[in-house]
Design a protein around this motif. Structure first.
Motif, PDB file in Angstrom:
ATOM      1  N   UNK A 226      12.189   9.066  61.734  1.00  0.00           N
ATOM      2  CA  UNK A 226      12.573   8.761  62.941  1.00  0.00           C
ATOM      3  C   UNK A 226      12.858   6.824  63.563  1.00  0.00           C
ATOM      4  N   UNK A 227      14.097   7.285  63.627  1.00  0.00           N
ATOM      5  CA  UNK A 227      14.299   5.710  64.573  1.00  0.00           C
ATOM      6  C   UNK A 227      13.387   5.430  65.410  1.00  0.00           C
ATOM      7  N   UNK A 228      13.441   4.048  65.297  1.00  0.00           N
ATOM      8  CA  UNK A 228      12.007   3.208  66.168  1.00  0.00           C
ATOM      9  C   UNK A 228      10.320   3.351  65.955  1.00  0.00           C
ATOM     10  N   UNK A 229      10.259   3.939  64.598  1.00  0.00           N
ATOM     11  CA  UNK A 229       8.846   4.155  64.224  1.00  0.00           C
ATOM     12  C   UNK A 229       8.459   2.929  63.201  1.00  0.00           C
ATOM     13  N   UNK A 230       9.078   2.059  63.465  1.00  0.00           N
ATOM     14  CA  UNK A 230       8.576   0.754  62.495  1.00  0.00           C
ATOM     15  C   UNK A 230       8.665   0.476  61.063  1.00  0.00           C
ATOM     16  N   UNK A 231       9.819   1.678  60.825  1.00  0.00           N
ATOM     17  CA  UNK A 231      10.102   1.112  59.447  1.00  0.00           C
ATOM     18  C   UNK A 231      10.292  -0.022  58.423  1.00  0.00           C
ATOM     19  N   UNK A 232      11.642  -0.693  59.683  1.00  0.00           N
ATOM     20  CA  UNK A 232      11.565  -1.825  58.984  1.00  0.00           C
ATOM     21  C   UNK A 232      10.893  -3.249  59.525  1.00  0.00           C
ATOM     22  N   UNK A 233      10.243  -3.087  60.746  1.00  0.00           N
ATOM     23  CA  UNK A 233       8.609  -3.635  60.095  1.00  0.00           C
ATOM     24  C   UNK A 233       7.691  -3.702  59.317  1.00  0.00           C
ATOM     25  N   UNK A 234       7.542  -2.171  57.810  1.00  0.00           N
ATOM     26  CA  UNK A 234       6.537  -2.374  57.325  1.00  0.00           C
ATOM     27  C   UNK A 234       7.139  -2.855  56.582  1.00  0.00           C
ATOM     28  N   UNK A 235       8.923  -3.081  56.011  1.00  0.00           N
ATOM     29  CA  UNK A 235       8.773  -2.528  54.721  1.00  0.00           C
ATOM     30  C   UNK A 235       9.074  -4.762  55.043  1.00  0.00           C
ATOM     31  N   UNK A 236       9.853  -5.572  55.887  1.00  0.00           N
ATOM     32  CA  UNK A 236       9.647  -6.644  56.373  1.00  0.00           C
ATOM     33  C   UNK A 236       7.822  -7.339  56.231  1.00  0.00           C
ATOM     34  N   UNK A 237       7.033  -6.838  56.548  1.00  0.00           N
ATOM     35  CA  UNK A 237       5.404  -7.237  56.165  1.00  0.00           C
ATOM     36  C   UNK A 237       5.043  -7.180  54.238  1.00  0.00           C
TER      37      UNK A 237
ATOM     38  N   UNK B  83       6.421   8.591  54.736  1.00  0.00           N
ATOM     39  CA  UNK B  83       6.629   8.896  55.839  1.00  0.00           C
ATOM     40  C   UNK B  83       6.110   7.996  57.392  1.00  0.00           C
ATOM     41  N   UNK B  84       6.721   7.603  57.603  1.00  0.00           N
ATOM     42  CA  UNK B  84       5.865   6.709  59.515  1.00  0.00           C
ATOM     43  C   UNK B  84       6.382   7.458  60.090  1.00  0.00           C
ATOM     44  N   UNK B  85       5.766   7.691  60.924  1.00  0.00           N
ATOM     45  CA  UNK B  85       5.614   8.337  62.207  1.00  0.00           C
ATOM     46  C   UNK B  85       4.894   7.273  62.916  1.00  0.00           C
ATOM     47  N   UNK B  86       5.463   7.848  64.411  1.00  0.00           N
ATOM     48  CA  UNK B  86       4.331   6.586  65.227  1.00  0.00           C
ATOM     49  C   UNK B  86       3.461   7.699  66.276  1.00  0.00           C
ATOM     50  N   UNK B  87       2.347   6.895  65.467  1.00  0.00           N
ATOM     51  CA  UNK B  87       0.612   7.270  65.855  1.00  0.00           C
ATOM     52  C   UNK B  87       0.907   7.608  67.740  1.00  0.00           C
ATOM     53  N   UNK B  88       1.237   6.574  67.724  1.00  0.00           N
ATOM     54  CA  UNK B  88       1.237   6.767  69.750  1.00  0.00           C
ATOM     55  C   UNK B  88       1.816   7.836  70.331  1.00  0.00           C
ATOM     56  N   UNK B  89       3.186   7.946  69.432  1.00  0.00           N
ATOM     57  CA  UNK B  89       3.729   9.012  70.375  1.00  0.00           C
ATOM     58  C   UNK B  89       4.301   8.510  71.592  1.00  0.00           C
TER      59      UNK B  89
ATOM     60  N   UNK C  22       0.878   6.304  59.004  1.00  0.00           N
ATOM     61  CA  UNK C  22       0.768   6.811  60.589  1.00  0.00           C
ATOM     62  C   UNK C  22       0.700   5.058  61.468  1.00  0.00           C
ATOM     63  N   UNK C  23       1.501   5.052  61.574  1.00  0.00           N
ATOM     64  CA  UNK C  23       2.443   3.157  62.828  1.00  0.00           C
ATOM     65  C   UNK C  23       1.724   3.339  63.951  1.00  0.00           C
ATOM     66  N   UNK C  24       2.319   1.695  64.199  1.00  0.00           N
ATOM     67  CA  UNK C  24       1.008   1.598  65.589  1.00  0.00           C
ATOM     68  C   UNK C  24      -0.188   1.539  66.135  1.00  0.00           C
ATOM     69  N   UNK C  25      -0.869   1.310  64.805  1.00  0.00           N
ATOM     70  CA  UNK C  25      -2.518   1.086  65.248  1.00  0.00           C
ATOM     71  C   UNK C  25      -2.998   0.543  66.307  1.00  0.00           C
ATOM     72  N   UNK C  26      -1.933  -0.757  66.323  1.00  0.00           N
ATOM     73  CA  UNK C  26      -2.038  -1.617  67.614  1.00  0.00           C
ATOM     74  C   UNK C  26      -2.686  -1.141  68.124  1.00  0.00           C
TER      75      UNK C  26
END
Length: 454
Positions: A196-207, A273-279, A311-315
């Motif tokens: 989905x949009x805004x789940x952090x795919x671009x941030x992961x790519x940059x990292x 498949x990047x998901x926003x684990x924080x929901x 499962x992104x956004x584990x912070x």
């Protein structure tokens, strides 16, 4: 049929369409176009010559007109150094060289040079009029003749016979093929980031790579796919990863530019498949199935591609609370779940090595391609006659080529054409449709008054 009534030749108006996106491969590159519509025209064949020998000691010199040269083809060639269709945004019309005319003393005209058009790997070629896929060009060096040059016309020396020893006519060159085509570029990446949009795919790519996509805390920050290379350093292993812009429900129907994005996933060997684990915006498990349904609706093969769940956004504390539920559910369905944080870098090393394990297991399979079309000459070319109001239209490649290659200002050439019409049975077909003396007949771009041959 009598001499031509008039000629009507028309070239379509130039229309082009392009779609841009930012491509990055270790460094920021120029704006990228992944769709273009262009017009291609192969070279016409050269005209045959009408000439006669005039040597001093040859009192009855025969015909000596040479043949015209063949027109150049328009050829698409894959260039591994290209990664965009950008050039086609500024130039839309492409024409190959025509063949030179024949000359006296049986000298043939020179053939026209082929026009080479270079395209990046992953280019799909479609006929703009029918939507038919003509070729899928993947391998560097692969080529495809998209428009075939016309044959050179025969000189009058070729028509000499015991009945007509001094023919005073020659053929015109055959017109080269022309068409509008659509070029579509599908990314050639090993791994595709979806979600989905805004789940952090671009941030992961940059990292994970040296790519620097635009990142911000609002949906649809990424409007165009981004490419990056993951280099694992000492292991010497690397792979190309593509950040596909956020998909939404209904993407397979084109919502949110879904078609433009989903086509780039088709080339990948593995999906992350990047998901926003924080929901924060939707339930991560429900969202996972929504995206997979969109992949399946667009192309069933996409849903069957191997997937790793990041499962992104584990912070965030909410993500830690949801992780156990996410892993329990998705791992029971056969998916591996890797907890990561694009913000802190947590879990990225594990994700990268898991990707390498999957790629090794999948192997170096090449993306499916469409077989390149090959031109074939049909032994039989059906001739059809239909009515357009008061005009009788004759259709068929053979008869249309005959007309195009006939010098309609030369009476001898037209009489030969009339005999050819009779031999092809065109007169009978016209009579069956109720043609009368003086009616108009159209063949190709030429129109004639109909008259009975005596």
């Amino acid at each position: 049929m009598s001499f031509p009534k008039r000629w009507a030749y028309m070239i379509p108006n130039p229309i082009s369409y392009s779609f841009s996106f930012m491509g990055m491969l270790k460094k920021v590159m120029n704006m990228f176009v992944d769709k273009a519509k262009i017009y291609v025209k192969a070279g016409d064949g050269g005209n045959g010559a009408v000439a006669f020998r005039r040597e001093k000691y040859v009192p009855r010199g025969g015909p000596s007109g040479g043949d015209g040269g063949k027109g150049g083809d328009v050829v698409l060639v894959v260039d591994g150094n290209l990664s965009t269709l950008q050039d086609f945004k500024y130039k839309v019309h492409y024409k190959a060289e025509r063949g030179q005319n024949g000359q006296g003393s049986n000298k043939a005209g020179k053939s026209g040079e082929d026009l080479i058009i270079r395209v990046p790997p992953g280019t799909v070629v479609k006929d703009a009029a029918t939507g038919e896929v003509l070729a899928d060009l993947v391998e560097p060096g692969q080529s495809f003749v998209v428009a075939r040059g016309g044959r050179g016309g025969r000189g009058n020396a070729r028509f000499a016979s015991s009945v007509n020893q001094a023919p005073d006519f020659a053929e015109k060159g055959e017109p080269g093929e022309e068409r509008w085509i659509i070029l579509e570029l599908k990314l050639l990446a090993d791994v595709g980031l979806v979600g989905f949009p805004n789940v952090g795919k671009s941030t992961l790519l940059s990292r994970m790579t040296a790519a620097r996509p635009k990142i911000a805390d609002y949906p649809f920050t990424t409007l165009f796919p981004n490419l990056g290379v993951v280099d694992t350093g000492p292991t010497g292993r690397s792979f190309v990863i593509a950040d596909i812009p956020g998909l939404i429900e209904g993407a397979h129907q084109g919502l949110g530019l879904g078609h433009e994005f989903l086509k780039h996933v088709e080339r990948t060997r593995l999906l992350v498949h990047v998901i926003d684990a924080a929901g924060l915006e939707n339930d991560p498990i429900e969202g996972f199935y929504v995206i997979n349904k969109e992949l399946e609706n667009f192309n069933e093969k996409l849903a069957r591609k191997p997937q790793i769940v990041a499962a992104n956004k584990m912070d965030l504390p909410q993500a830690k609370e949801n992780l156990a539920r996410i892993k329990s559910h998705l791992e029971s369905k056969g998916y591996e779940v890797i907890p990561v944080s694009g913000a802190t870098g947590e879990g990225l090393r594990e994700l990268i090595y898991k990707i390498i394990q999957y790629l090794d297991k999948i192997g170096d399979e090449k993306p499916e391609t469409v077989e390149v079309k090959k031109y074939t000459v049909k032994e039989e070319d059906e001739i059809k006659v239909r009515r357009e109001g008061e005009i009788f239209v004759v259709e068929g490649k053979t008869v249309e080529r005959l007309v195009a290659m006939t010098d309609l200002d030369n009476e001898s050439a037209v009489k030969r054409l009339q005999r050819a019409f009779k031999g092809l049975g065109i007169d009978e077909l016209l009579k069956e449709k109720g043609i009368k003396e003086g009616d108009t007949v159209r063949i190709g771009n030429a129109e004639f008054y109909y008259t009975e041959m005596k």
